[in-house]
Design a protein around this motif. Structure first.
Motif, PDB file in Angstrom:
ATOM      1  N   ASP A   6      22.209  22.732  46.668  1.00 37.80           N
ATOM      2  CA  ASP A   6      20.815  22.959  46.307  1.00 37.80           C
ATOM      3  C   ASP A   6      20.561  24.466  46.300  1.00 37.80           C
ATOM      4  OD1 ASP A   6      18.101  23.022  45.908  1.00 37.80           O
ATOM      5  OD2 ASP A   6      17.605  21.616  47.509  1.00 37.80           O
ATOM      6  N   VAL A   7      20.438  25.017  45.085  1.00 40.08           N
ATOM      7  CA  VAL A   7      20.277  26.461  44.929  1.00 40.08           C
ATOM      8  C   VAL A   7      18.781  26.774  44.910  1.00 40.08           C
ATOM      9  CG1 VAL A   7      21.038  28.494  43.647  1.00 40.08           C
ATOM     10  CG2 VAL A   7      22.357  26.370  43.499  1.00 40.08           C
ATOM     11  N   GLY A   8      18.207  26.961  46.093  1.00 37.97           N
ATOM     12  CA  GLY A   8      16.776  27.160  46.207  1.00 37.97           C
ATOM     13  C   GLY A   8      16.340  28.567  45.850  1.00 37.97           C
ATOM     14  N   THR A   9      15.044  28.779  45.893  1.00 36.23           N
ATOM     15  CA  THR A   9      14.479  30.073  45.516  1.00 36.23           C
ATOM     16  C   THR A   9      14.809  31.151  46.538  1.00 36.23           C
ATOM     17  OG1 THR A   9      12.649  28.941  44.417  1.00 36.23           O
ATOM     18  CG2 THR A   9      12.341  31.263  44.930  1.00 36.23           C
ATOM     19  N   SER A  10      14.692  30.832  47.810  1.00 34.64           N
ATOM     20  CA  SER A  10      14.964  31.827  48.848  1.00 34.64           C
ATOM     21  C   SER A  10      16.171  31.476  49.704  1.00 34.64           C
ATOM     22  CB  SER A  10      13.738  31.992  49.755  1.00 34.64           C
ATOM     23  OG  SER A  10      13.353  30.747  50.312  1.00 34.64           O
ATOM     24  N   THR A  11      16.656  30.240  49.592  1.00 31.63           N
ATOM     25  CA  THR A  11      17.800  29.796  50.393  1.00 31.63           C
ATOM     26  C   THR A  11      18.708  28.912  49.554  1.00 31.63           C
ATOM     27  OG1 THR A  11      16.383  29.768  52.363  1.00 31.63           O
ATOM     28  CG2 THR A  11      18.501  28.652  52.527  1.00 31.63           C
ATOM     29  N   VAL A  12      19.999  29.166  49.638  1.00 35.11           N
ATOM     30  CA  VAL A  12      21.015  28.332  48.995  1.00 35.11           C
ATOM     31  C   VAL A  12      21.650  27.460  50.062  1.00 35.11           C
ATOM     32  CG1 VAL A  12      23.231  28.329  47.776  1.00 35.11           C
ATOM     33  CG2 VAL A  12      21.470  30.006  47.169  1.00 35.11           C
ATOM     34  N   LYS A  13      21.731  26.153  49.803  1.00 32.65           N
ATOM     35  CA  LYS A  13      22.271  25.227  50.791  1.00 32.65           C
ATOM     36  C   LYS A  13      23.337  24.334  50.171  1.00 32.65           C
ATOM     37  CE  LYS A  13      17.959  24.910  53.433  1.00 32.65           C
ATOM     38  NZ  LYS A  13      16.904  24.007  53.950  1.00 32.65           N
ATOM     39  N   ALA A  14      24.257  23.900  51.011  1.00 36.44           N
ATOM     40  CA  ALA A  14      25.211  22.850  50.664  1.00 36.44           C
ATOM     41  C   ALA A  14      25.268  21.876  51.827  1.00 36.44           C
ATOM     42  CB  ALA A  14      26.594  23.418  50.383  1.00 36.44           C
ATOM     43  N   ALA A  15      25.293  20.591  51.499  1.00 36.91           N
ATOM     44  CA  ALA A  15      25.340  19.556  52.529  1.00 36.91           C
ATOM     45  C   ALA A  15      26.471  18.593  52.221  1.00 36.91           C
ATOM     46  CB  ALA A  15      24.015  18.805  52.610  1.00 36.91           C
ATOM     47  N   ALA A  16      27.232  18.233  53.251  1.00 35.57           N
ATOM     48  CA  ALA A  16      28.290  17.240  53.111  1.00 35.57           C
ATOM     49  C   ALA A  16      27.820  15.926  53.724  1.00 35.57           C
ATOM     50  CB  ALA A  16      29.562  17.721  53.813  1.00 35.57           C
ATOM     51  N   PHE A  17      28.070  14.830  53.008  1.00 35.15           N
ATOM     52  CA  PHE A  17      27.651  13.493  53.447  1.00 35.15           C
ATOM     53  C   PHE A  17      28.856  12.571  53.490  1.00 35.15           C
ATOM     54  CE2 PHE A  17      24.276  15.454  50.969  1.00 35.15           C
ATOM     55  CZ  PHE A  17      23.138  15.283  51.750  1.00 35.15           C
ATOM     56  N   ASP A  18      28.738  11.532  54.343  1.00 31.76           N
ATOM     57  CA  ASP A  18      29.748  10.487  54.281  1.00 31.76           C
ATOM     58  C   ASP A  18      29.279   9.413  53.301  1.00 31.76           C
ATOM     59  OD1 ASP A  18      27.922   8.810  55.558  1.00 31.76           O
ATOM     60  OD2 ASP A  18      28.944   8.865  57.499  1.00 31.76           O
ATOM     61  N   GLU A  20      27.985   6.574  53.675  1.00 31.43           N
ATOM     62  CA  GLU A  20      26.738   5.889  54.026  1.00 31.43           C
ATOM     63  C   GLU A  20      25.531   6.820  53.950  1.00 31.43           C
ATOM     64  OE1 GLU A  20      29.651   5.304  55.987  1.00 31.43           O
ATOM     65  OE2 GLU A  20      29.811   3.628  54.566  1.00 31.43           O
ATOM     66  N   GLY A  21      25.742   8.068  53.514  1.00 28.74           N
ATOM     67  CA  GLY A  21      24.640   9.002  53.361  1.00 28.74           C
ATOM     68  C   GLY A  21      24.294   9.790  54.601  1.00 28.74           C
ATOM     69  N   ARG A  22      25.120   9.727  55.628  1.00 27.80           N
ATOM     70  CA  ARG A  22      24.863  10.520  56.830  1.00 27.80           C
ATOM     71  C   ARG A  22      25.302  11.964  56.594  1.00 27.80           C
ATOM     72  NH1 ARG A  22      26.752   5.498  59.389  1.00 27.80           N
ATOM     73  NH2 ARG A  22      28.864   6.229  58.957  1.00 27.80           N
ATOM     74  N   GLU A  23      24.448  12.910  56.999  1.00 24.78           N
ATOM     75  CA  GLU A  23      24.806  14.316  56.868  1.00 24.78           C
ATOM     76  C   GLU A  23      25.903  14.666  57.859  1.00 24.78           C
ATOM     77  OE1 GLU A  23      21.589  17.070  57.114  1.00 24.78           O
ATOM     78  OE2 GLU A  23      20.520  16.225  55.397  1.00 24.78           O
ATOM     79  N   LEU A  24      26.971  15.245  57.358  1.00 25.47           N
ATOM     80  CA  LEU A  24      28.080  15.665  58.205  1.00 25.47           C
ATOM     81  C   LEU A  24      27.973  17.130  58.599  1.00 25.47           C
ATOM     82  CD1 LEU A  24      30.961  13.938  56.189  1.00 25.47           C
ATOM     83  CD2 LEU A  24      29.785  13.066  58.215  1.00 25.47           C
ATOM     84  N   LYS A  25      27.545  17.942  57.628  1.00 25.50           N
ATOM     85  CA  LYS A  25      27.470  19.374  57.868  1.00 25.50           C
ATOM     86  C   LYS A  25      26.566  19.996  56.814  1.00 25.50           C
ATOM     87  CE  LYS A  25      30.387  23.373  58.960  1.00 25.50           C
ATOM     88  NZ  LYS A  25      31.773  23.901  59.028  1.00 25.50           N
ATOM     89  N   VAL A  26      25.810  21.009  57.220  1.00 28.98           N
ATOM     90  CA  VAL A  26      24.940  21.736  56.302  1.00 28.98           C
ATOM     91  C   VAL A  26      25.175  23.230  56.501  1.00 28.98           C
ATOM     92  CG1 VAL A  26      22.546  22.254  55.629  1.00 28.98           C
ATOM     93  CG2 VAL A  26      23.175  19.936  56.333  1.00 28.98           C
ATOM     94  N   ALA A  27      25.255  23.947  55.401  1.00 37.94           N
ATOM     95  CA  ALA A  27      25.376  25.402  55.453  1.00 37.94           C
ATOM     96  C   ALA A  27      24.290  26.007  54.578  1.00 37.94           C
ATOM     97  CB  ALA A  27      26.751  25.855  54.982  1.00 37.94           C
ATOM     98  N   ALA A  28      23.782  27.173  54.995  1.00 42.98           N
ATOM     99  CA  ALA A  28      22.701  27.812  54.250  1.00 42.98           C
ATOM    100  C   ALA A  28      22.911  29.323  54.225  1.00 42.98           C
ATOM    101  CB  ALA A  28      21.351  27.482  54.877  1.00 42.98           C
ATOM    102  N   ARG A  29      22.477  29.945  53.136  1.00 46.91           N
ATOM    103  CA  ARG A  29      22.488  31.394  52.993  1.00 46.91           C
ATOM    104  C   ARG A  29      21.182  31.837  52.345  1.00 46.91           C
ATOM    105  NH1 ARG A  29      26.399  30.946  55.538  1.00 46.91           N
ATOM    106  NH2 ARG A  29      28.432  31.957  55.394  1.00 46.91           N
ATOM    107  N   PRO A  30      20.530  32.853  52.895  1.00 47.93           N
ATOM    108  CA  PRO A  30      19.326  33.369  52.235  1.00 47.93           C
ATOM    109  C   PRO A  30      19.710  34.182  50.999  1.00 47.93           C
ATOM    110  CG  PRO A  30      19.876  34.725  54.139  1.00 47.93           C
ATOM    111  CD  PRO A  30      20.853  33.581  54.146  1.00 47.93           C
ATOM    112  N   VAL A  31      18.832  34.194  50.029  1.00 49.22           N
ATOM    113  CA  VAL A  31      18.988  35.063  48.862  1.00 49.22           C
ATOM    114  C   VAL A  31      17.687  35.833  48.671  1.00 49.22           C
ATOM    115  CG1 VAL A  31      20.787  33.797  47.629  1.00 49.22           C
ATOM    116  CG2 VAL A  31      18.419  33.081  47.377  1.00 49.22           C
ATOM    117  N   VAL A  52      29.062  29.968  46.657  1.00 54.72           N
ATOM    118  CA  VAL A  52      30.467  29.884  47.054  1.00 54.72           C
ATOM    119  C   VAL A  52      30.601  29.920  48.575  1.00 54.72           C
ATOM    120  CG1 VAL A  52      32.704  31.062  46.959  1.00 54.72           C
ATOM    121  CG2 VAL A  52      31.303  30.882  44.887  1.00 54.72           C
ATOM    122  N   ALA A  53      29.805  30.764  49.223  1.00 54.40           N
ATOM    123  CA  ALA A  53      29.898  30.898  50.689  1.00 54.40           C
ATOM    124  C   ALA A  53      29.517  29.596  51.392  1.00 54.40           C
ATOM    125  CB  ALA A  53      29.004  32.037  51.156  1.00 54.40           C
TER     126      ALA A  53
END
Length: 472
Positions: A6-18, A20-31, A52-53
């Protein structure tokens, strides 16, 4: 593992799910957002580097597939190799306000809405391309495509030979929602016929490709779209006509699923085409949501984690303090278009406290949301997502102001919707009920809801007066 980007306006995020839709890990970077004199721009290389990060943080060896979503509108100019021609012009940009004013006055604005269901605002591609054509034609001459944020990211992650977009992003302002193709008459009305070739081809269904190895393992299946508003609707399970979604993020977006394309009434918002022909999202994306509260907090030097305590420290009505939360440099676009409208803070005295300012801002945002949802035609259940959901006190206040239960969706809902869209595109069976299950339901307090119903009427009266002042 399934990954949503999800390439947001002020924050870029990536989320990994299993599965069943459970979040495994989330990473975020401000832009960063470069703001100066009503202009708002972003560095595309910085945005892509953030993508990429975050992907490197969440990706593993066994990625089943990935879905991409991101901020909409604005203008992202690319050359034939998919590289930036200039900085991206953000959807928050206000430089084209005079053009929108002119089109409002001469009828062009309304004609475009009656053809496409899109009420233009300064930060959407039509006005911005027309402004660039007059003030920066060399950039348009050097470009081969004017795309949207996620389209730039998709081309660079996959090495696709040309830039494309999807029906959701293309919905504002050139797409005919009935034919799902660009309306060349609209292009002509905006004086852009000679730039028609810059409009990226619309992939319907969304484009797919394989990752080249930046951030994602080489060969990972990736889909491009829908953009963030539609992706959040998918991630919240908002697909049945009449059901709605409120996104309490940087942008305050109200969406209602519909099968009724009504191009009458006051031109405002847009109809977002979805992956199902004949199904749209009636969208009223107000310009400013959490950004308004962020401004108040930064100005008063209050930390975000103090908000809940402050909301408990002052009564409904904020001791007479009122906020009209129209803080965007480009004015407002939903549920009306007023490029010159600005925020107003009234009822302040030496006795007013920081808690009063915070509550008044949250209440003002709630009133704006109610206005948008009513205009969008909400009749069913209402889901809510976005950064604002992290404040339980604000969610209770919103339920009271809106006068209805809120089905709260926590976590990375846009990324979740991007995965569901990718799974649909690739024919991967996922349990959408499990993936879109709410985390809580917040019921309104009847007494406070009645109080805020009267407060809403007062808000509308103040807004009418402010709009009259904005028009001079």
């Amino acid at each position: 593992m399934y990954i949503g980007i999800d390439v947001g306006t002020s924050t870029v995020k990536a989320a990994a799910f299993d599965a069943e839709g459970r979040e495994l890990k989330v990473a975020a970077r401000p832009v960063r957002l470069g703001m100066r004199g009503g202009t708002v721009e972003q560095d595309m290389d910085e945005v892509f580097g953030a993508v990429v990060a975050v992907l490197e943080e969440v990706s593993g060896e066994a990625v089943e597939l990935a879905g991409l979503t991101g901020q909409g509108d604005g203008v992202w100019l690319l050359d034939r190799d998919g590289r930036p021609v200039r900085s991206a012009v953000s959807w928050m940009d206000g430089r084209a306000a005079e053009l929108v004013d002119r089109w409002l006055a001469d009828g062009t604005f309304e004609t475009v809405f009656r053809r496409t269901g899109s009420a233009m605002f300064p930060g959407c591609p039509g006005p911005l391309l027309a402004w660039l054509d007059s003030h920066d034609p060399k950039s348009l001459d050097a470009a081969t495509a004017a795309v949207y944020c996620k389209d730039m990211v998709f081309q660079r992650l996959t090495g696709a030979p040309r830039a494309t977009t999807d029906v959701s992003d293309a919905s504002m302002p050139f797409l005919d929602p009935r034919t799902r193709a660009y309306d060349n008459r609209v292009v002509e009305l905006l004086g852009l016929t000679h730039r028609r070739g810059l409009l990226a081809p619309v992939s319907d269904p969304v484009a797919t490709g394989e990752a080249r190895g930046e951030g994602l393992p080489a060969g990972t299946r990736l889909s491009n779209g829908p953009y963030d508003l539609a992706a959040c609707a998918l991630g919240s399970g908002v697909t049945a006509p009449g059901d709605g979604l409120l996104i309490v993020g940087t942008c305050l977006a109200s969406l209602v699923a519909t099968t009724d394309l009504d191009l009458t009434g006051e031109p405002a918002g847009l109809y977002i085409s979805t992956d199902r022909p004949g199904h749209w999202l009636r969208a009223m994306p107000a310009m400013v949501g959490t950004a308004a509260l962020d401004w108040v907090l930064s100005t008063t030097r209050i930390a975000h984690d103090e908000v809940d305590a402050l909301l408990a420290d002052t009564p409904p009505g904020a001791n007479g303090v009122h906020v009209l939360p129209y803080f965007a440099p480009s004015g407002e676009r939903a549920p009306f278009v007023e490029p010159r409208l600005r925020a107003e803070l009234t009822g302040v005295s030496l006795e007013s406290t920081p808690a009063d300012l915070v509550r008044a801002t949250c209440e003002g945002i709630g009133y704006a949301a109610r206005h948008c949802l009513e205009a969008a035609g909400l009749t069913g259940s209402l889901a809510v997502c976005g950064g604002g959901t992290r404040s339980p006190a604000w969610m209770r206040l919103l339920a009271d102001v809106l006068g209805r239960p809120l089905r709260v969706m926590e976590g990375e809902v846009g990324a979740r919707g991007a995965v569901l869209a990718a799974a649909e595109r690739y024919g991967v069976a996922l349990d959408t009920g499990a993936w879109t299950r709410s985390t809580a339901v917040v019921e309104p307090n009847p007494g406070r809801a009645a109080y805020y119903a009267k407060g809403y009427d007062d808000h509308l009266a103040r807004l009418d007066a402010a709009r009259a002042r904005a028009r001079g």
